[in-house]
Motif scaffolding. Structure first.
Motif, PDB file in Angstrom:
ATOM      1  N   TRP A   1      -2.917  20.269  -0.861  1.00  0.00           N
ATOM      2  CA  TRP A   1      -3.933  21.098  -0.199  1.00  0.00           C
ATOM      3  C   TRP A   1      -3.308  22.118   0.742  1.00  0.00           C
ATOM      4  CZ3 TRP A   1      -8.368  22.126  -1.959  1.00  0.00           C
ATOM      5  CH2 TRP A   1      -9.093  21.197  -2.689  1.00  0.00           C
TER       6      TRP A   1
ATOM      7  N   GLU B   1      -0.661   3.960  -2.254  1.00  0.00           N
ATOM      8  CA  GLU B   1      -1.811   4.660  -1.662  1.00  0.00           C
ATOM      9  C   GLU B   1      -1.342   5.684  -0.629  1.00  0.00           C
ATOM     10  OE1 GLU B   1      -5.547   3.603   1.240  1.00  0.00           O
ATOM     11  OE2 GLU B   1      -4.815   2.061  -0.142  1.00  0.00           O
ATOM     12  N   ARG B   2      -0.388   5.305   0.202  1.00  0.00           N
ATOM     13  CA  ARG B   2       0.139   6.244   1.209  1.00  0.00           C
ATOM     14  C   ARG B   2       0.812   7.432   0.529  1.00  0.00           C
ATOM     15  NH1 ARG B   2       3.880   3.198   5.085  1.00  0.00           N
ATOM     16  NH2 ARG B   2       4.004   5.255   6.002  1.00  0.00           N
ATOM     17  N   ARG B   3       1.531   7.152  -0.554  1.00  0.00           N
ATOM     18  CA  ARG B   3       2.220   8.225  -1.281  1.00  0.00           C
ATOM     19  C   ARG B   3       1.212   9.188  -1.889  1.00  0.00           C
ATOM     20  NH1 ARG B   3       4.178   8.776  -6.688  1.00  0.00           N
ATOM     21  NH2 ARG B   3       5.978  10.146  -6.751  1.00  0.00           N
ATOM     22  N   ASN B   4       0.131   8.647  -2.491  1.00  0.00           N
ATOM     23  CA  ASN B   4      -0.902   9.507  -3.066  1.00  0.00           C
ATOM     24  C   ASN B   4      -1.570  10.354  -1.999  1.00  0.00           C
ATOM     25  OD1 ASN B   4      -0.475   8.634  -5.650  1.00  0.00           O
ATOM     26  ND2 ASN B   4      -2.072   7.073  -5.586  1.00  0.00           N
ATOM     27  N   ARG B   5      -1.820   9.762  -0.831  1.00  0.00           N
ATOM     28  CA  ARG B   5      -2.441  10.517   0.254  1.00  0.00           C
ATOM     29  C   ARG B   5      -1.526  11.653   0.726  1.00  0.00           C
ATOM     30  NH1 ARG B   5      -3.648   6.873   5.063  1.00  0.00           N
ATOM     31  NH2 ARG B   5      -3.643   5.451   3.304  1.00  0.00           N
ATOM     32  N   ARG B   6      -0.217  11.358   0.827  1.00  0.00           N
ATOM     33  CA  ARG B   6       0.740  12.385   1.258  1.00  0.00           C
ATOM     34  C   ARG B   6       0.840  13.495   0.220  1.00  0.00           C
ATOM     35  NH1 ARG B   6       5.174   9.335   2.080  1.00  0.00           N
ATOM     36  NH2 ARG B   6       5.974   9.764   0.005  1.00  0.00           N
TER      37      ARG B   6
ATOM     38  N   ASP C   1       0.812  -1.224   0.000  1.00  0.00           N
ATOM     39  CA  ASP C   1       0.000   0.000   0.000  1.00  0.00           C
ATOM     40  C   ASP C   1       0.840   1.266   0.000  1.00  0.00           C
ATOM     41  OD1 ASP C   1       0.966  -0.259   2.555  1.00  0.00           O
ATOM     42  OD2 ASP C   1      -0.871   0.435   3.521  1.00  0.00           O
TER      43      ASP C   1
ATOM     44  N   ARG D   1      -1.479  14.398  -1.901  1.00  0.00           N
ATOM     45  CA  ARG D   1      -2.728  15.159  -1.847  1.00  0.00           C
ATOM     46  C   ARG D   1      -2.726  16.124  -0.661  1.00  0.00           C
ATOM     47  NH1 ARG D   1      -6.449  10.945  -1.682  1.00  0.00           N
ATOM     48  NH2 ARG D   1      -5.740  10.405  -3.751  1.00  0.00           N
ATOM     49  N   LEU D   2      -2.227  15.672   0.499  1.00  0.00           N
ATOM     50  CA  LEU D   2      -2.157  16.536   1.687  1.00  0.00           C
ATOM     51  C   LEU D   2      -1.216  17.716   1.444  1.00  0.00           C
ATOM     52  CD1 LEU D   2      -2.757  17.045   4.702  1.00  0.00           C
ATOM     53  CD2 LEU D   2      -0.748  15.639   5.187  1.00  0.00           C
TER      54      LEU D   2
END
Length: 46
Positions: A25, A14-19, A11, A21-22
């Motif tokens: 923003w 997924e963690r990289r995409n979440r980071r 995963d 995205r954060l």
């Protein structure tokens, strides 16, 4: 080859995409605050 990477790292994508995205923003928020703040200051002090 990308199938091999997804099997090896699980995963992390997924963690990289979440980071990412954060960070995006936070950057957008900072740009809005700084841009808005400078606009207000320029209007107040002309």
């Amino acid at each position: 080859m990308s199938d091999d990477l997804s099997d090896d790292y699980g995963d992390l994508g997924e963690r990289r995409n979440r980071r990412i995205r954060l960070i995006a923003w936070v950057t957008i928020g900072a740009l809005i605050l700084v841009g808005g703040g400078s606009t207000v200051l320029s209007l107040l002090f002309g």
